[in-house]
Design a protein around this motif. Structure first.
Motif, short mmCIF file in Angstrom:
data_model
loop_
_atom_site.label_atom_id
_atom_site.label_comp_id
_atom_site.label_asym_id
_atom_site.label_seq_id
_atom_site.Cartn_x
_atom_site.Cartn_y
_atom_site.Cartn_z
N MET A 1 27.93 31.81 52.09
CA MET A 1 29.15 31.73 51.28
C MET A 1 29.49 30.27 51.04
N PRO A 9 46.60 28.71 37.98
CA PRO A 9 47.09 29.60 36.92
C PRO A 9 48.03 28.89 35.97
N ASN A 15 49.06 32.76 29.31
CA ASN A 15 49.51 33.76 30.28
C ASN A 15 48.37 34.73 30.59
N ASP A 16 47.21 34.12 30.88
CA ASP A 16 46.01 34.92 31.15
C ASP A 16 45.99 35.35 32.62
N ALA A 17 46.34 36.55 32.87
CA ALA A 17 46.43 37.04 34.25
C ALA A 17 45.07 37.07 34.94
N VAL A 20 44.48 34.54 37.81
CA VAL A 20 44.96 34.90 39.15
C VAL A 20 44.04 35.95 39.76
N GLU A 21 43.67 36.91 38.94
CA GLU A 21 42.81 37.98 39.43
C GLU A 21 41.46 37.43 39.88
N ASP A 24 41.54 35.74 43.20
CA ASP A 24 41.52 36.71 44.30
C ASP A 24 40.12 37.29 44.51
N ARG A 25 39.43 37.54 43.42
CA ARG A 25 38.09 38.10 43.54
C ARG A 25 37.14 37.09 44.21
N ILE A 27 37.99 34.84 46.34
CA ILE A 27 38.31 34.81 47.77
C ILE A 27 37.71 36.03 48.47
N ALA A 28 37.84 37.18 47.79
CA ALA A 28 37.31 38.41 48.38
C ALA A 28 35.80 38.31 48.58
N ILE A 31 35.04 36.10 51.56
CA ILE A 31 35.26 36.75 52.86
C ILE A 31 34.07 37.64 53.20
N ASN A 32 33.46 38.15 52.17
CA ASN A 32 32.40 39.13 52.39
C ASN A 32 31.03 38.53 52.68
N ASN A 33 30.93 37.22 52.71
CA ASN A 33 29.62 36.60 52.90
C ASN A 33 29.78 35.31 53.68
N LEU A 34 30.26 35.44 54.88
CA LEU A 34 30.59 34.26 55.68
C LEU A 34 29.31 33.54 56.12
#
Lengths: 197, 209
Positions: A1, A9, A15-17, A20-21, A24-25, A27-28, A31-34
Motif C-alpha cells: 500500500m 474538495p 461542487n463535484d462530490a 470527497v467520495e 474515501d475510496r 483511504i479504503a 486500509i485493505n492493503n497494508l
C-alpha cells in the motif's frame, strides 16, 4: 500500500462530490492493503540463533582429518546464511556463558572470546560484527552471563554468511599449554530482527 | 476486518451530511478494528530459522559394519530430526562442510539427504523413496576415484525451496553410505564419520499467529 491520495474538495468549483467520495475510496483501498514498511508500526520479528557445545580436545586422527575442536578454537560454533539478506535486517545482541567441566577451579581457560562474524562467501574471509569475552578472573567467572548490544552495527546485504567463532585461551595459572584436560561447556545466543515477508 | 464500504456521494450533495458521515464512520470502524492477515496486510508471514551442526554419520545412529559394500548398501541412519510444530513453508536450505579440509579415500559414497515425511522415520531403509520426499542432498562420492579426494571447507550449497510442511510432519537428515566391492579401507570410512560435520541451516516462512 502507498499513502492514500487525498484531494482538497474545496478546489472543486463545480461542487463535484466525487472528490470527497474518491478520497474515501482511496483511504479504503489503502486500509485493505497494508504494507509492513509504511503502514505497520512494528513489523519485524526477532530471530534467535543459539548453540551450545563442549570445547574438548579430541584424540588426533591419523592423516589430514580435522577434529571438531582442535585445541581451543572453533570457527563455526554456530553458522547460518541470513535470509532475507535485505537492508532492513538488524542485529540485536550476542550473549553467552561457559561452565568449566573440570572439578578443579584452576583448570579452566583464562578467557573465552565469542565473536559474531560475517562474510560474503561461505568459506570466508570473515569480519567481526561484535562479541563477548568471558573472563575466569572476573567476578562470576566464566559462568557469568555476558551480553553485548549489537544494535549499532548495520547489516551488510553483501555478507549474508554468519558464524560464531569461539576461542579459549590457555590457563595461565597452571601454564598447561596443552589444555586438553580442561574442557569447557559454552552456550551462545545471537538475536537479530528481520521484516515480515 | 474487511473492505470498508464507501457509499456514493452524489453531485451537489456536500450538504448531505449523513452520507459523508456514514463513509467516514465505515473507515473509522476499519481503523478501530483488527487488521486481518490475508485481507488487510500484504506481508503477513515471518521468517524463522533452524541452525545445527550435525555429524554426517553419527556412529550410534548407524548400523556400521564391515560388509557395507556397494552391492549391499544397507547401512543408513537418521542423524537429525525436526517435527514441524505448525504449518509453515521451508524456503531455504544451506548444507555445508565447514570443518577445514578433509581427505577422503577412494571407493566411498556418502550422502546426507534432507527429507520430509508425515511418518516417523523410525526404521531407516536404503530405499530412499520409502523414507519420504528428498528436499536437498549433500554428497561425497569417491566411488569412481583412483586416489584421495579433498573435500574443501565450504563444500555444499544454499538452495531455495517452497516445501509446504504441515503440523506433525517430520524433517530429517537421512544418511546412507556404500563402498566399492572388495574395499578394505573401512578405517577410512570411520575417519569420515569422525571428521564429517554438516552445518545445516533451514529458513522457514510462517503466518503470523
Amino acid at each position: 500500500m502507498s499513502i492514500p491520495t487525498l484531494t482538497d474538495p474545496a478546489a472543486s468549483i463545480t461542487n463535484d462530490a466525487s472528490v470527497v467520495e474518491q478520497n474515501d475510496r482511496n483511504i479504503a483501498a489503502s486500509i485493505n492493503n497494508l504494507e509492513n514498511s509504511t503502514n505497520v508500526a512494528q513489523y519485524k520479528g526477532v530471530k534467535v540463533f543459539a548453540a551450545s557445545g563442549l570445547l574438548n580436545r579430541t584424540s588426533t586422527l591419523d592423516g589430514n582429518y580435522p577434529n571438531y575442536v582442535t585445541g581451543r578454537l572453533v570457527n563455526f560454533f554456530l553458522f547460518w546464511n541470513q535470509h532475507p539478506s535485505t537492508s532492513d535486517v538488524e542485529y540485536l545482541d550476542i550473549s553467552g556463558y561457559a561452565i568449566r567441566a573440570d572439578s578443579t577451579e584452576a583448570h579452566q581457560p583464562d578467557l573465552i572470546t565469542v565473536t559474531l562474524q560475517r562474510s560474503s562467501t561461505v568459506a570466508g574471509a570473515y569480519s567481526n560484527v561484535g562479541g563477548i569475552t568471558l573472563n575466569s578472573g572476573a567476578t562470576g567467572g566464566l559462568a557469568k552471563h555476558q551480553t553485548t548490544d549489537l544494535s549499532a552495527a548495520s547489516y551488510d546485504t553483501s555478507k549474508s554468511f554468519h558464524r560464531v567463532k569461539v576461542e579459549a585461551t590457555l590457563d595461565s595459572a597452571t601454564g598447561d599449554a596443552s589444555w586438553q584436560n580442561f574442557p569447557v561447556f559454552v552456550v551462545v545466543k545471537v538475536r537479530m530482527k528481520s521484516a515480515s515477508a | 476486518m474487511g473492505n470498508p464500504i464507501v457509499r456514493r456521494i452524489r453531485n451537489n450533495t456536500f450538504g448531505n451530511g449523513p452520507v459523508v458521515r456514514a463513509n467516514d464512520g465505515a473507515l473509522l470502524a476499519e481503523l478501530q478494528g483488527n487488521a486481518a492477515k490475508k485481507i488487510n496486510i500484504q506481508s503477513y508471514t515471518s521468517y524463522h530459522d533452524i541452525s545445527a551442526q550435525v555429524p554426517w554419520f553419527a556412529l550410534d545412529a548407524l548400523d556400521v559394519s564391515t560388509d557395507a559394500q556397494k552391492s549391499n548398501p544397507s547401512e543408513s541412519g537418521v542423524v537429525w530430526l525436526h517435527r514441524v510444530p505448525r504449518k509453515k513453508t521451508l524456503s531455504k536450505v544451506s548444507m555445508y562442510f565447514l570443518n577445514g579440509s578433509m581427505i577422503v579415500g577412494p571407493g566411498l559414497k556418502t550422502e546426507v539427504r534432507l527429507m520430509k515425511s508425515d511418518k516417523f522415520p523410525g526404521e531407516p531403509s536404503f530405499n530412499v523413496d520409502e523414507m519420504g520426499e528428498v528436499i536437498a542432498t549433500f554428497a561425497v562420492d569417491t566411488l569412481s576415484e583412483q586416489g584421495d579426494t579433498t573435500v574443501a571447507e565450504g563444500t555444499g550449497a544454499t538452495t531455495g525451496h517452497t516445501v509446504n510442511c504441515r503440523a506433525g510432519d517430520y524433517l530429517f537428515l537421512y544418511s546412507t553410505f556404500s563402498m566399492n566391492e572388495g574395499l578394505t579401507k573401512f578405517t577410512d570410512f570411520t575417519k569420515v564419520v569422525d571428521a564429517g560435520k554438516l552445518s545445516l541451516h533451514l529458513v522457514f516462512k510462517e503466518e503470523h499467529a
